[in-house]
Design a protein around this motif. Structure first.
Motif, short mmCIF file in Angstrom:
data_model
loop_
_atom_site.label_atom_id
_atom_site.label_comp_id
_atom_site.label_asym_id
_atom_site.label_seq_id
_atom_site.Cartn_x
_atom_site.Cartn_y
_atom_site.Cartn_z
N GLU A 65 0.84 -1.21 -0.06
CA GLU A 65 -0.08 -0.12 0.10
C GLU A 65 0.98 1.29 -0.08
O GLU A 65 0.60 2.21 -0.90
CB GLU A 65 -0.80 -0.12 1.11
N ARG A 66 1.93 1.23 0.91
CA ARG A 66 2.78 2.50 1.01
C ARG A 66 3.49 2.81 -0.28
O ARG A 66 3.88 3.89 -0.68
CB ARG A 66 3.52 2.25 2.41
N ASN A 67 4.24 1.51 -0.68
CA ASN A 67 5.22 1.81 -1.61
C ASN A 67 4.92 1.68 -3.00
O ASN A 67 5.40 1.89 -4.10
CB ASN A 67 6.48 0.61 -1.44
N CYS A 68 3.48 1.25 -3.15
CA CYS A 68 3.11 0.96 -4.58
C CYS A 68 1.71 1.81 -4.93
O CYS A 68 1.50 2.75 -5.39
CB CYS A 68 2.80 -0.51 -4.87
N LEU A 69 0.66 1.53 -4.37
CA LEU A 69 -0.45 1.96 -4.37
C LEU A 69 -0.74 3.49 -3.99
O LEU A 69 -1.37 4.07 -4.58
CB LEU A 69 -1.65 1.20 -3.74
N ASP A 70 -0.15 4.01 -3.09
CA ASP A 70 -0.05 5.38 -2.50
C ASP A 70 0.56 6.00 -3.44
O ASP A 70 0.20 7.10 -3.91
CB ASP A 70 0.43 5.48 -1.08
N VAL A 71 1.58 5.64 -4.02
CA VAL A 71 2.62 6.14 -5.14
C VAL A 71 1.66 6.31 -6.32
O VAL A 71 1.50 7.41 -7.05
CB VAL A 71 4.03 5.64 -5.39
N ARG A 86 -7.75 1.89 -7.79
CA ARG A 86 -8.57 2.19 -6.57
C ARG A 86 -8.47 0.97 -5.69
O ARG A 86 -8.10 0.03 -6.16
CB ARG A 86 -10.13 2.23 -7.12
N HIS A 87 -8.40 1.47 -4.21
CA HIS A 87 -8.01 0.42 -3.21
C HIS A 87 -8.39 1.05 -1.95
O HIS A 87 -8.45 2.07 -1.56
CB HIS A 87 -6.41 0.24 -3.06
N THR A 88 -9.28 -0.13 -1.31
CA THR A 88 -9.63 0.16 -0.05
C THR A 88 -8.35 -0.34 1.29
O THR A 88 -8.04 -1.16 0.93
CB THR A 88 -10.83 -0.30 0.37
N ARG A 89 -7.97 0.71 1.92
CA ARG A 89 -6.75 0.15 2.88
C ARG A 89 -7.18 -1.06 3.61
O ARG A 89 -8.23 -1.12 3.88
CB ARG A 89 -6.47 1.29 3.71
N GLY A 90 -6.38 -1.87 3.46
CA GLY A 90 -6.60 -3.36 4.16
C GLY A 90 -7.16 -4.30 3.41
O GLY A 90 -7.17 -5.80 3.65
N ALA A 91 -7.63 -4.00 2.22
CA ALA A 91 -8.16 -4.95 1.22
C ALA A 91 -7.05 -5.55 0.50
O ALA A 91 -5.96 -5.07 0.37
CB ALA A 91 -9.16 -4.36 0.25
N THR A 92 -7.36 -6.95 0.19
CA THR A 92 -6.11 -7.80 -0.52
C THR A 92 -6.49 -7.62 -2.13
O THR A 92 -5.79 -8.40 -3.03
CB THR A 92 -6.05 -9.17 0.00
N THR A 93 -7.18 -6.63 -2.46
CA THR A 93 -7.35 -6.42 -4.09
C THR A 93 -7.29 -5.14 -4.25
O THR A 93 -7.59 -4.34 -3.61
CB THR A 93 -8.26 -7.22 -4.75
N ALA A 94 -7.02 -4.52 -5.38
CA ALA A 94 -7.09 -3.35 -6.03
C ALA A 94 -7.41 -3.34 -7.19
O ALA A 94 -7.43 -4.38 -8.11
CB ALA A 94 -5.91 -2.50 -6.00
N VAL A 95 -8.07 -2.13 -7.80
CA VAL A 95 -8.50 -2.18 -9.17
C VAL A 95 -7.68 -1.05 -9.86
O VAL A 95 -7.66 0.14 -9.54
CB VAL A 95 -9.91 -1.65 -9.45
N VAL A 96 -6.83 -1.63 -10.92
CA VAL A 96 -5.77 -0.80 -11.50
C VAL A 96 -6.24 -0.93 -13.13
O VAL A 96 -6.09 -1.77 -13.69
CB VAL A 96 -4.42 -1.20 -11.46
#
Length: 117
Positions: A65-71, A86-96
């Motif tokens: 989350e910190r090094n990839c998604l937040d960036v 799009r990502h909800t903190r703590g979720a194990t999936t994101a939509v990119v």
């Protein structure tokens, strides 16, 4: 909104040279590896076939989350593409870019029976 930051010649060369399914960037701290690798990741997600999984593996979900998604979600760095992550903190999936990306924290997994921790 400010224009995304330009990439250096070395960053562009590293993106062009990342042709394997798994690519590893190494080098000095603050040399632009994270941004170059994330730009390459977006390009690979865009080109990926409609079937199959896309996975980001990191030490923990929090480091992903910190090094990839937040960036990736920072419009200062990625402009309008930031809204496509799009990502909800703590979720194990994101939509990119419209694709589901699975997030695996290696340290978060329980060891299998018979395996050393």
């Amino acid at each position: 909104m400010a224009a995304p930051l330009p990439l250096s010649d070395k960053q562009l060369a590293s993106i062009r040279g990342a042709t394997a399914r798994i690519n590893i960037w190494h080098g000095s701290v603050r040399s632009g590896k994270t941004i170059a690798s994330l730009v390459c990741f977006l390009l690979m997600v865009r080109r990926a076939s409609a079937s199959g999984l896309i996975v980001i593996v990191g030490r923990s979900l929090q480091t992903i989350e910190r090094n990839c998604l937040d960036v990736l979600q920072d419009p200062t760095l990625f402009g309008d593409l930031a809204a496509e992550v799009r990502h909800t903190r703590g979720a194990t999936t994101a939509v990119v870019l419209g694709r589901v990306v699975h997030l695996v924290g290696a340290a978060d997994r329980e060891p299998r029976a018979g395996c050393a921790a």
